[in-house]
Design a protein around this motif. Structure first.
Motif, PDB file in Angstrom:
ATOM      1  N   LEU A  18       0.823  -1.211   0.000  1.00 55.76           N
ATOM      2  CA  LEU A  18       0.000   0.000   0.000  1.00 55.76           C
ATOM      3  C   LEU A  18       0.854   1.256   0.000  1.00 55.76           C
ATOM      4  O   LEU A  18       0.518   2.254  -0.643  1.00 55.76           O
ATOM      5  N   ASP A  19       1.964   1.208   0.729  1.00 58.19           N
ATOM      6  CA  ASP A  19       2.865   2.362   0.733  1.00 58.19           C
ATOM      7  C   ASP A  19       3.374   2.652  -0.672  1.00 58.19           C
ATOM      8  O   ASP A  19       3.541   3.813  -1.047  1.00 58.19           O
ATOM      9  N   LEU A  20       3.619   1.585  -1.431  1.00 58.91           N
ATOM     10  CA  LEU A  20       4.203   1.759  -2.765  1.00 58.91           C
ATOM     11  C   LEU A  20       3.157   2.065  -3.839  1.00 58.91           C
ATOM     12  O   LEU A  20       3.377   2.893  -4.716  1.00 58.91           O
ATOM     13  N   PHE A  21       2.014   1.354  -3.770  1.00 59.18           N
ATOM     14  CA  PHE A  21       1.068   1.405  -4.889  1.00 59.18           C
ATOM     15  C   PHE A  21      -0.328   1.884  -4.510  1.00 59.18           C
ATOM     16  O   PHE A  21      -1.228   1.887  -5.353  1.00 59.18           O
ATOM     17  N   GLY A  22      -0.534   2.275  -3.257  1.00 62.76           N
ATOM     18  CA  GLY A  22      -1.871   2.648  -2.812  1.00 62.76           C
ATOM     19  C   GLY A  22      -2.499   3.765  -3.619  1.00 62.76           C
ATOM     20  O   GLY A  22      -3.678   3.713  -3.974  1.00 62.76           O
ATOM     21  N   HIS A  97      -8.148  -3.643  -3.355  1.00 58.73           N
ATOM     22  CA  HIS A  97      -9.001  -2.845  -4.231  1.00 58.73           C
ATOM     23  C   HIS A  97     -10.482  -2.974  -3.883  1.00 58.73           C
ATOM     24  O   HIS A  97     -11.234  -2.003  -3.996  1.00 58.73           O
ATOM     25  N   ALA A  98     -10.899  -4.176  -3.460  1.00 57.89           N
ATOM     26  CA  ALA A  98     -12.329  -4.448  -3.318  1.00 57.89           C
ATOM     27  C   ALA A  98     -12.873  -4.181  -1.920  1.00 57.89           C
ATOM     28  O   ALA A  98     -14.083  -4.075  -1.748  1.00 57.89           O
ATOM     29  N   HIS A  99     -12.027  -4.065  -0.930  1.00 57.83           N
ATOM     30  CA  HIS A  99     -12.521  -3.988   0.442  1.00 57.83           C
ATOM     31  C   HIS A  99     -12.074  -2.719   1.161  1.00 57.83           C
ATOM     32  O   HIS A  99     -11.763  -2.739   2.352  1.00 57.83           O
ATOM     33  N   GLY A 100     -12.048  -1.631   0.421  1.00 59.21           N
ATOM     34  CA  GLY A 100     -11.779  -0.344   1.052  1.00 59.21           C
ATOM     35  C   GLY A 100     -10.406  -0.245   1.700  1.00 59.21           C
ATOM     36  O   GLY A 100     -10.229   0.489   2.666  1.00 59.21           O
ATOM     37  N   PHE A 101      -9.439  -1.013   1.187  1.00 62.72           N
ATOM     38  CA  PHE A 101      -8.066  -0.953   1.689  1.00 62.72           C
ATOM     39  C   PHE A 101      -7.974  -1.360   3.163  1.00 62.72           C
ATOM     40  O   PHE A 101      -7.094  -0.923   3.888  1.00 62.72           O
ATOM     41  N   VAL A 102      -8.915  -2.190   3.585  1.00 59.52           N
ATOM     42  CA  VAL A 102      -8.894  -2.711   4.956  1.00 59.52           C
ATOM     43  C   VAL A 102      -8.684  -4.220   4.859  1.00 59.52           C
ATOM     44  O   VAL A 102      -9.438  -4.923   4.179  1.00 59.52           O
TER      45      VAL A 102
END
Length: 419
Positions: A18-22, A97-102
């Motif tokens: 996420l740090d790289l591609f979020g 992508h599908a779960h709100g980044f959680v």
């Protein structure tokens, strides 16, 4: 006690990813099925991360994971379809992508169970959807035959289809409230060892081609029961299970000009089924006639459509001679499809004019108005009549397949001229 999944290590890798591609993922409009390319383009960078190495090591230490992975490779001949890179990216990016980044453990475990089921199974569940043009109906769902069903599309399904196809959409295909309105759907199983990009070499046919051929036969059966320019421009194959093979597989056929609509009624089902069942393993002459009957649906020019229609009639009615071809086609076509003397006389006149028009076209003249029975007939009306006679003629020959070869049928038709 052995853990059931490498959850903690993959969670750490996801946090780092996420740090790289979020930011890119948040801006992406791709749906979950199409994230394989996104992952592949960034895989080299992911594999250099310490978190990646930890996640791979954790996978290799999970007993249930190792057991099923070994079984998969043994059963499927060492296929490289399932590897750590494919599995980790197939877990991470859809979840992000599908779960709100959680990253919920329950959601992870559900997807992880899907992976294990994939490795254990020998088959994949697919659904094929053939999206139709120019179709109307009063009902939302028709059970056509076997496992085939005609289903009205929702606005969401049309939107998803447009996203899946992208630039491959036929140029004359509208995406509005009316088109595409319906799809033919059929569920089927395929051998998991066959890639979507590879055919079945032993059977000599691509797995998707085999399903598509059946769907084209459904369309042919529908076309043979009534007029209307029903078309099948695109077939999409969707996997119903978890699979690391990317997004939908699609086949694109020729576009169908949008004009005369095809109306499907509940009472059509039995006729469609009967015609469909008779279309398997046709003799060569009928295969050619059906092929030429279908081609005009893909053509916008009336002269091209008329030529194809006359070739179809020639394949049916002119096996025994090339002499007096126009007369033979006209008289036999009238005798085979007419209901009484007056109707046969009328059909003969129309078919004779259609053959004359076909001869004019191949000798460089334009299709133009003609006179039949003292009345002016426009080119469109002549082509429409000829199409209907081809339709009825093919059904006539299909009804005689069980008891007669082509010459026996032609002899029976000729006998009618004497009685």
């Amino acid at each position: 006690m052995t853990r059931s999944s490498p959850y903690n290590e993959l969670r750490a890798l996801m946090s780092r990813s996420l740090d790289l591609f979020g930011a890119e993922l948040r801006q992406s409009e791709a749906n979950v099925d199409n994230l394989g390319l996104f992952a592949a383009q960034r895989l080299a960078m992911l594999e250099t991360l310490p978190e990646w190495q930890s996640a791979v090591a954790a996978m290799e230490q999970v007993d249930i994971w190792v057991s099923h992975l070994d079984k998969y490779f043994e059963h499927h001949g060492g296929s490289t379809l399932l590897n750590h890179s494919c599995l980790i990216s197939s877990l991470l990016f859809p979840l992000i992508h599908a779960h709100g980044f959680v990253f919920h453990e329950a959601t992870f475990n559900e997807l992880y169970d899907g992976m294990l089921a994939f490795m254990r199974s020998d088959q994949l569940r697919y659904i094929a959807e053939g999206f139709l043009t120019n179709v109307e109906s009063e009902v939302d769902t028709h059970a056509l035959l076997g496992s085939f069903a005609l289903v009205r599309l929702t606005p969401e399904e049309r939107t998803n289809l447009r996203s899946d196809l992208g630039i491959t959409v036929p140029v004359d295909w509208r995406f509005d409230h009316a088109q595409p309105a319906y799809a033919i759907k059929v569920s089927f199983l395929r051998d998991k060892r066959l890639s979507p990009q590879r055919g079945n070499e032993q059977q000599g046919i691509h797995w998707s081609e085999e399903v598509a051929n059946s769907m084209y036969q459904v369309i042919t059966a529908l076309r043979l029961i009534k007029p209307g320019r029903i078309g099948l421009p695109v077939i999409v194959f969707r996997n119903l299970d978890w699979i690391p093979e990317g997004g939908p597989v699609w086949l694109s056929a020729a576009s169908i000009p949008a004009d005369d609509h095809f109306n499907i009624e509940a009472t059509d089902r039995d006729v469609v089924t009967k015609v469909f069942e008779s279309l398997h393993e046709l003799p060569r002459y009928l295969e050619l006639a059906v092929h030429r009957f279908n081609l005009p649906y893909e053509r916008s020019r009336l002269d091209d459509r008329l030529i194809d229609q006359m070739i179809s009639l020639e394949a049916l009615y002119a096996k025994d001679s090339r002499a007096e071809l126009g007369y033979r086609i006209s008289i036999r076509g009238a005798l085979a499809t007419g209901v009484d003397h007056a109707d046969r006389r009328n059909r003969f006149d129309w078919l004779r004019k259609a053959y004359d028009a076909r001869s004019d076209i191949v000798h460089g003249q334009e299709l133009r108005n003609t006179k039949i029975g003292g009345k002016k007939v426009a080119p469109h009306d002549l082509v429409t009549f000829t199409e209907q006679n081809v339709r009825e003629s093919i059904r006539f020959f299909l009804s005689h397949l069980a008891r007669s070869n082509q010459m026996e049928v032609l002899n029976d038709i000729d006998d009618k001229a004497l009685t």
